[in-house]
Design a protein around this motif. Structure first.
Motif, PDB file in Angstrom:
ATOM      1  N   ASP A  18      21.783   1.673  -7.265  1.00 16.62           N
ATOM      2  CA  ASP A  18      20.541   1.820  -8.033  1.00 16.62           C
ATOM      3  C   ASP A  18      19.840   3.135  -7.691  1.00 16.62           C
ATOM      4  O   ASP A  18      19.306   3.821  -8.570  1.00 16.62           O
TER       5      ASP A  18
ATOM      6  N   ASP B 294      10.850  -2.626  -3.856  1.00 17.98           N
ATOM      7  CA  ASP B 294      11.929  -2.300  -4.784  1.00 17.98           C
ATOM      8  C   ASP B 294      12.133  -0.786  -4.765  1.00 17.98           C
ATOM      9  O   ASP B 294      11.206  -0.018  -5.052  1.00 17.98           O
ATOM     10  N   ILE B 295      13.345  -0.348  -4.431  1.00 14.03           N
ATOM     11  CA  ILE B 295      13.624   1.077  -4.325  1.00 14.03           C
ATOM     12  C   ILE B 295      13.410   1.785  -5.655  1.00 14.03           C
ATOM     13  O   ILE B 295      12.979   2.941  -5.701  1.00 14.03           O
TER      14      ILE B 295
ATOM     15  N   ASN C 299      16.645  -1.766   2.076  1.00  9.56           N
ATOM     16  CA  ASN C 299      17.809  -2.603   1.785  1.00  9.56           C
ATOM     17  C   ASN C 299      19.129  -1.899   2.057  1.00  9.56           C
ATOM     18  O   ASN C 299      20.190  -2.430   1.740  1.00  9.56           O
TER      19      ASN C 299
ATOM     20  N   THR D 257      21.900  -1.600  -3.705  1.00 10.82           N
ATOM     21  CA  THR D 257      20.706  -0.766  -3.603  1.00 10.82           C
ATOM     22  C   THR D 257      21.067   0.710  -3.680  1.00 10.82           C
ATOM     23  O   THR D 257      20.378   1.499  -4.337  1.00 10.82           O
TER      24      THR D 257
ATOM     25  N   SER E  21      24.146  -4.014   1.034  1.00 14.11           N
ATOM     26  CA  SER E  21      23.370  -2.793   0.808  1.00 14.11           C
ATOM     27  C   SER E  21      23.921  -1.927  -0.320  1.00 14.11           C
ATOM     28  O   SER E  21      23.241  -1.006  -0.782  1.00 14.11           O
TER      29      SER E  21
END
Length: 279
Positions: free
Chosen positions: A187, A147-148, A167, A184, A181
């Motif tokens: 976020d 998870d970024i 991602n 991501t 993408s």
């Protein structure tokens, strides 16, 4: 060039054989192995059609017309095949699936009307491309991705740490993100706006080129695709409010391939260069 342009009226860009094999032909001027502009554009259209396929193998065969010696035509046909392979590589197609790159020499002309001779010879100065996808496509195992948000929110981040944006993947040959993408990247932007203590360099990468070269950006025709991908992320973060003084971007060409599926090499990474103290 005018004769070659007329010949393209006879061409079919993509042929499907038994729904499992796709073919394309590229045509050349007499005694030339450089791909003419019109043929190059047609080839790029073909690459756009096949880039999303799960390809098992690609075969590339070069040919010449019936004029010239056998030895000369074998060399010329091989040079034509090599030129097409280079275009595949420059546009991020994995060389390991290009299983045949062969010059076949001349194609003999059967007895025909003299008026048709130049047309037939023009159609024989070519490279044949045969693409065989997996049928049905394989079920590829996707690697487990971090998870970024967890990586960027890690309080133990320090200078020298590198974060792979797993991602965030790009369209083949472009600095444009794949649709899946974008969430991501959104976020990531939110976190980077909040974490004013992080300074970083965005590193862009490409897939499948020879000798660690950069790939061609199909939009600009420049050989700087890794840099363009890094700049795409840089511009997006700046637009979302990340201070430009905290960011740099560089193109890494194909110096650090990950191995595995080619699409994972069309990537960006974040190199942490400084982490300030937080209250």
């Amino acid at each position: 060039m005018k004769k070659l342009a007329i010949l393209t009226l006879f061409l079919i860009g993509i042929n499907v054989t038994a729904q499992t094999e796709l073919t394309h032909e590229v045509y050349f001027e007499t005694d030339e192995f450089l791909v003419p502009d019109t043929e190059h554009s047609r080839l790029l259209m073909f690459l756009s059609e096949i880039e999303a396929l799960d390809i098992q193998k690609i075969s590339i065969y070069g040919f010449t017309d019936d004029r010239g010696s056998d030895s000369y035509n074998l060399v010329l046909s091989q040079e034509r095949a090599n030129a097409i392979k280079t275009i595949f590589s420059n546009n991020e197609f994995d060389e390991s699936i290009i299983t045949n790159v062969d010059g076949k020499g001349k194609i003999l002309v059967k007895l025909i009307k003299e008026a048709d001779l130049n047309k037939i010879r023009g159609l024989n100065r070519k490279v044949e491309i045969i693409v065989q996808p997996y049928n049905p496509p394989r079920e590829l195992v996707q690697p487990e991705k971090k998870d970024i948000t967890e990586s960027l929110n890690d309080k133990n981040l320090k200078a020298g740490d590198k974060i792979l944006l797993e991602n965030i993947l790009f369209k083949t040959g472009y600095s444009v993100l794949l649709p899946e993408s974008k969430k991501t990247l959104e976020d990531m932007a939110k976190i980077m706006v909040e974490r004013e203590d992080i300074y970083f360099t965005i590193q862009g990468h490409v897939c499948c080129t020879q000798n660690s070269r950069d790939a061609l950006d199909r939009k600009t025709k420049q050989r700087n695709l890794s840099l363009a991908r890094a700049k795409y992320i840089y511009d997006y973060l700046a637009k979302k409010g990340v201070d430009k003084r905290r960011m740099k971007y560089v193109g890494m060409r194909r110096k650090f391939p990950l191995g595995g599926e080619p699409k994972f090499d069309r990537r960006v990474e974040i190199l942490i260069t400084y982490v300030g103290e937080t209250n």
